[in-house]
Design a protein around this motif. Structure first.
Motif, short mmCIF file in Angstrom:
data_model
loop_
_atom_site.label_atom_id
_atom_site.label_comp_id
_atom_site.label_asym_id
_atom_site.label_seq_id
_atom_site.Cartn_x
_atom_site.Cartn_y
_atom_site.Cartn_z
N ALA A 49 -14.65 17.67 -2.63
CA ALA A 49 -14.58 18.63 -3.74
C ALA A 49 -14.93 17.89 -5.03
O ALA A 49 -14.26 16.91 -5.38
CB ALA A 49 -13.20 19.26 -3.84
N ASN A 50 -15.97 18.36 -5.72
CA ASN A 50 -16.44 17.70 -6.93
C ASN A 50 -16.29 18.63 -8.13
O ASN A 50 -16.66 19.81 -8.06
CB ASN A 50 -17.91 17.30 -6.78
N TYR A 51 -15.76 18.09 -9.23
CA TYR A 51 -15.40 18.89 -10.40
C TYR A 51 -16.04 18.34 -11.67
O TYR A 51 -16.25 17.12 -11.81
CB TYR A 51 -13.88 18.89 -10.61
N VAL A 98 -13.73 22.59 -13.38
CA VAL A 98 -14.39 23.64 -12.63
C VAL A 98 -15.11 23.01 -11.44
O VAL A 98 -15.76 21.97 -11.57
CB VAL A 98 -15.37 24.44 -13.52
N LEU A 99 -14.95 23.61 -10.28
CA LEU A 99 -15.57 23.12 -9.05
C LEU A 99 -17.06 23.43 -9.07
O LEU A 99 -17.46 24.56 -9.29
CB LEU A 99 -14.91 23.79 -7.85
N TYR A 100 -17.90 22.40 -8.83
CA TYR A 100 -19.34 22.65 -8.80
C TYR A 100 -19.96 22.33 -7.44
O TYR A 100 -21.12 22.68 -7.18
CB TYR A 100 -20.06 21.88 -9.91
N SER A 101 -19.20 21.68 -6.54
CA SER A 101 -19.75 21.35 -5.23
C SER A 101 -18.60 21.07 -4.27
O SER A 101 -17.60 20.44 -4.65
CB SER A 101 -20.66 20.12 -5.33
N SER A 102 -18.72 21.54 -3.03
CA SER A 102 -17.73 21.25 -2.00
C SER A 102 -18.41 21.26 -0.64
O SER A 102 -19.41 21.95 -0.43
CB SER A 102 -16.57 22.25 -2.04
N PHE A 103 -17.85 20.48 0.29
CA PHE A 103 -18.48 20.34 1.60
C PHE A 103 -17.48 19.75 2.60
O PHE A 103 -16.45 19.19 2.22
CB PHE A 103 -19.70 19.41 1.51
N ASN A 137 -10.02 26.72 -4.87
CA ASN A 137 -9.90 27.33 -6.19
C ASN A 137 -11.04 26.82 -7.08
O ASN A 137 -11.24 25.61 -7.20
CB ASN A 137 -8.55 26.96 -6.80
N ARG A 138 -11.78 27.74 -7.68
CA ARG A 138 -12.91 27.32 -8.51
C ARG A 138 -12.46 26.56 -9.74
O ARG A 138 -13.14 25.66 -10.22
CB ARG A 138 -13.74 28.54 -8.91
N PHE A 139 -11.31 26.93 -10.30
CA PHE A 139 -10.79 26.27 -11.49
C PHE A 139 -9.52 25.51 -11.15
O PHE A 139 -8.74 25.93 -10.29
CB PHE A 139 -10.50 27.30 -12.60
N ARG A 140 -9.31 24.40 -11.80
CA ARG A 140 -8.09 23.62 -11.60
C ARG A 140 -7.55 23.15 -12.93
O ARG A 140 -8.27 23.03 -13.93
CB ARG A 140 -8.34 22.43 -10.69
N TYR A 141 -6.26 22.88 -12.96
CA TYR A 141 -5.62 22.30 -14.13
C TYR A 141 -4.40 21.53 -13.67
O TYR A 141 -3.79 21.81 -12.63
CB TYR A 141 -5.22 23.38 -15.15
N GLY A 142 -4.04 20.51 -14.46
CA GLY A 142 -2.90 19.68 -14.08
C GLY A 142 -2.52 18.73 -15.20
O GLY A 142 -3.11 18.75 -16.29
N LEU A 150 -1.43 21.25 -11.03
CA LEU A 150 -0.50 22.38 -11.11
C LEU A 150 -1.08 23.63 -10.47
O LEU A 150 -0.34 24.49 -9.98
CB LEU A 150 -0.13 22.64 -12.57
N SER A 151 -2.38 23.77 -10.52
CA SER A 151 -3.04 24.92 -9.89
C SER A 151 -3.06 24.75 -8.37
O SER A 151 -3.03 23.63 -7.86
CB SER A 151 -4.47 25.07 -10.42
N ASP A 152 -3.11 25.86 -7.65
CA ASP A 152 -3.21 25.81 -6.20
C ASP A 152 -4.57 25.25 -5.79
O ASP A 152 -5.59 25.56 -6.41
CB ASP A 152 -3.03 27.20 -5.59
N LYS A 153 -4.57 24.45 -4.73
CA LYS A 153 -5.83 23.88 -4.27
C LYS A 153 -6.77 24.95 -3.73
O LYS A 153 -7.99 24.85 -3.89
CB LYS A 153 -5.56 22.83 -3.19
N PHE A 154 -6.20 25.95 -3.06
CA PHE A 154 -7.01 26.99 -2.43
C PHE A 154 -6.77 28.35 -3.10
O PHE A 154 -5.63 28.74 -3.32
CB PHE A 154 -6.68 27.11 -0.95
N GLU A 155 -7.86 29.04 -3.38
CA GLU A 155 -7.76 30.43 -3.82
C GLU A 155 -7.62 31.35 -2.61
O GLU A 155 -6.86 32.31 -2.62
CB GLU A 155 -9.00 30.81 -4.63
N THR A 156 -8.39 31.04 -1.55
CA THR A 156 -8.25 31.71 -0.26
C THR A 156 -7.84 30.65 0.75
O THR A 156 -8.69 29.97 1.33
CB THR A 156 -9.57 32.38 0.17
N PRO A 157 -6.55 30.45 0.95
CA PRO A 157 -6.09 29.29 1.72
C PRO A 157 -6.17 29.52 3.23
O PRO A 157 -6.05 30.66 3.71
CB PRO A 157 -4.63 29.14 1.28
N PRO A 158 -6.34 28.45 3.99
CA PRO A 158 -6.11 28.54 5.43
C PRO A 158 -4.61 28.72 5.67
O PRO A 158 -3.80 28.56 4.74
CB PRO A 158 -6.61 27.19 5.95
#
Length: 232
Positions: free
Chosen positions: A122-124, A154-159, A183-188, A206-214
């Motif tokens: 995950a790249n931000y 803000v997330l710009y790439s994931s794989f 999650n496209r946006f993160r904060y902490g 502080l933000s959740d890692k997943f917006e649509t979690p497994p």
């Protein structure tokens, strides 16, 4: 990631050696090298923490607060995260009835002899904001320093990526680019303490890692801690 980390360290060391031969530049380039852990991992997902790494490359600029030893220090940079999964698990995603569904599944194919590392990347693009204390207010690159603050990104790439050896003994690597419910946006919040060009840092998302979690990933947050090196 190992080769990249060694290259970063080498560049920082060379930069410090050459510092006396070039004019001072405003601000500072800071390289964070850290390891990751999750507060609550999704079901069936176990992290290899020492192989789950973060590299942050950030340009900071100190704004002195009056005549004190404190500064307000904004920055901009890249956060490059890797999460190494145990037990040959990976993440997969698909659209079911118009909705994204993310699952943790175990790699299993009849023609595979052995699986190697399985990772999520995950790249931000990050904007950190820190309040800093310098023991030498006119020489930021020397003496004791401490900082506390936070960052948004803000997330710009994931794989996902995994390696395997087939029944013929040939090695392969599979890399799939997708969002995987992140999650496209993160904060902490983050903090650092050190001396001169070397410091220790910690970051808690502080933000959740997943917006649509497994399954089981509804409360997954990331904690990163490690060392920080100042390039100039």
């Amino acid at each position: 990631m190992k080769k990249f980390a060694f290259a970063v360290v080498a560049l920082v060391l060379l930069g410090n050696i050459a510092k006396a031969q070039r004019p001072d530049l405003p601000g500072a380039l800071i390289i964070d090298l850290g390891v990751n852990t999750w507060s609550s991992a999704p079901d069936n997902i176990a992290l290899n923490n020492f192989q789950s790494k973060t590299v942050n490359i950030t340009y900071f600029y100190d704004l002195p607060l009056g005549n004190s030893k404190f500064t307000f220090t904004p920055g901009i940079g890249l956060g490059l995260e890797k999460f190494s999964f145990e037990d040959n698990y990976t993440l997969s995603s698909e659209i079911n009835n118009g909705a994204l569904e993310v699952t943790a599944e175990q790699l299993s194919q009849p023609d595979v002899f052995e699986y190697g590392k399985s990772k999520l990347g995950a790249n931000y693009l990050d904007i950190p904001l820190e309040f800093r204390f310098y023991s030498r207010k006119n020489q930021y690159s020397r003496g004791f320093r401490a900082a506390i603050g936070g960052k948004v990104g803000v997330l710009y790439s994931s794989f996902t990526k995994f390696k395997y050896e087939d029944s013929l003994g040939d090695n392969h690597m599979v890399k799939n680019r997708a969002n995987y419910g992140l999650n496209r946006f993160r904060y902490g919040v983050q903090a650092r303490v050190g001396f001169g060009g070397f410091s220790l840092f910690g970051y808690y998302e502080l933000s959740d890692k997943f917006e649509t979690p497994p399954a089981g990933g509804e409360d997954t947050n990331n904690l990163t801690f490690g060392i920080a090196l100042t390039g100039f």
